[in-house]
Design an enzyme around this catalytic site. Structure first.
Site, PDB file in Angstrom:
ATOM      1  CG  ASP A  67      13.643 -23.677 -19.530  1.00  0.00           C
ATOM      2  OD1 ASP A  67      13.635 -23.123 -20.641  1.00  0.00           O
ATOM      3  OD2 ASP A  67      12.709 -23.552 -18.718  1.00  0.00           O
ATOM      4  CG  ASN A 132       2.720 -26.981 -12.972  1.00  0.00           C
ATOM      5  OD1 ASN A 132       3.311 -25.957 -13.321  1.00  0.00           O
ATOM      6  ND2 ASN A 132       3.223 -28.191 -13.140  1.00  0.00           N
ATOM      7  CG  HIS A 134       6.311 -24.946 -14.661  1.00  0.00           C
ATOM      8  ND1 HIS A 134       5.581 -25.902 -15.312  1.00  0.00           N
ATOM      9  CD2 HIS A 134       6.707 -24.081 -15.633  1.00  0.00           C
ATOM     10  CE1 HIS A 134       5.543 -25.636 -16.608  1.00  0.00           C
ATOM     11  NE2 HIS A 134       6.214 -24.528 -16.824  1.00  0.00           N
ATOM     12  CD  GLU A 139       6.982 -29.369 -13.999  1.00  0.00           C
ATOM     13  OE1 GLU A 139       6.002 -28.762 -13.533  1.00  0.00           O
ATOM     14  OE2 GLU A 139       7.113 -29.601 -15.222  1.00  0.00           O
TER      15      GLU A 139
END
Length: 238
Positions: A67, A132, A134, A139
């Site tokens: 990314d 979280n 990810h 996400e």
């Protein structure tokens, strides 16, 4: 999914390096899927040290990064392009023309990155995991079928990354371009590293929870060859 629990960050980094080295020495033109963030820095330090001391070569390898932020120049000190050169590429012999980091903000940019990967198989994909759950910038709620795409970053992720931007969330980009979960799952082998108590809930959900987009990393339960290396703090809820 093979889960290895070791004492601390340094031990995680050394163990992850052994997995990486086995791939690179077993296939001189290995395709490396690479990640940014604090989790893999120790792995990259071990790769550089081994390259310098033992001559392990990356000259025929190529790399594809997970990314990149949208809206900051590649030469920005916090771009992932800069991160990878500073923390790995400047210390090994991977040719610059074999380095791939996604870039751009359009559907066409995403499709071009997928196209660049269509004739290769990633031999090992390095991942961290967000608090979280990810992976990459996928996400919670991201469909498992998603390929490379533009994502709006959650406030939690931007807040977590503010430490790299003078602790000012307003400097943190709002969007990123990321390999999708379907793209990540094409890799032959996945190596996920995680350290710290703040990752314990996410690690537990990934390993033992239901396979559910609520925890994107849980999809790794469906992959045939995953090695998870965590320290004792990150493994606390397993």
């Amino acid at each position: 999914m093979k889960v290895i629990v070791v004492k601390d960050y340094d031990a995680v980094s050394k163990e992850a390096f052994e997995v990486m080295k086995e791939v690179v020495t077993g296939k001189e033109d290995a395709v490396l899927g690479l990640a940014t963030g604090s989790s893999p820095i120790g792995l990259y330090e071990n790769m550089i040290q081994d390259h310098k001391e033992n001559g392990t070569s990356y000259a025929k390898c190529q790399s594809f990064n997970l990314d990149e932020y949208v809206g900051i120049d590649r030469n920005h000190p916090e771009s992932y392009w800069t991160f990878m050169h500073k923390n790995l590429f400047h210390g090994i012999d991977l040719p610059e023309d074999r380095v791939h980091v996604p870039y751009g903000n359009t559907k066409e940019d995403c499709e071009a990155y997928e196209k660049a990967m269509e004739n290769v198989s990633v031999d090992i994909q390095v991942l961290g995991i967000g608090a979280n759950g990810h992976i990459g910038f996928n996400e919670p709620g991201t469909p498992f079928t998603e390929e490379t795409h533009i994502v709006e970053l959650t406030e939690k992720t931007r807040s977590d990354n503010a430490r790299f931007f003078d602790n000012d969330i307003n400097q943190v980009p709002t969007h990123a371009i990321t390999m999708g979960i379907a793209t990540i799952m094409k890799a032959k082998k996945i190596l996920l590293v995680a350290t710290g108590a703040n990752k314990a809930d996410a690690v537990a959900a990934m390993v033992n929870g239901p396979v559910d987009p609520v925890c994107p990393a849980s999809v790794l339960q469906n992959h045939a060859d995953v090695v998870v290396i965590v320290d004792e703090a990150a493994a606390a809820k397993l």
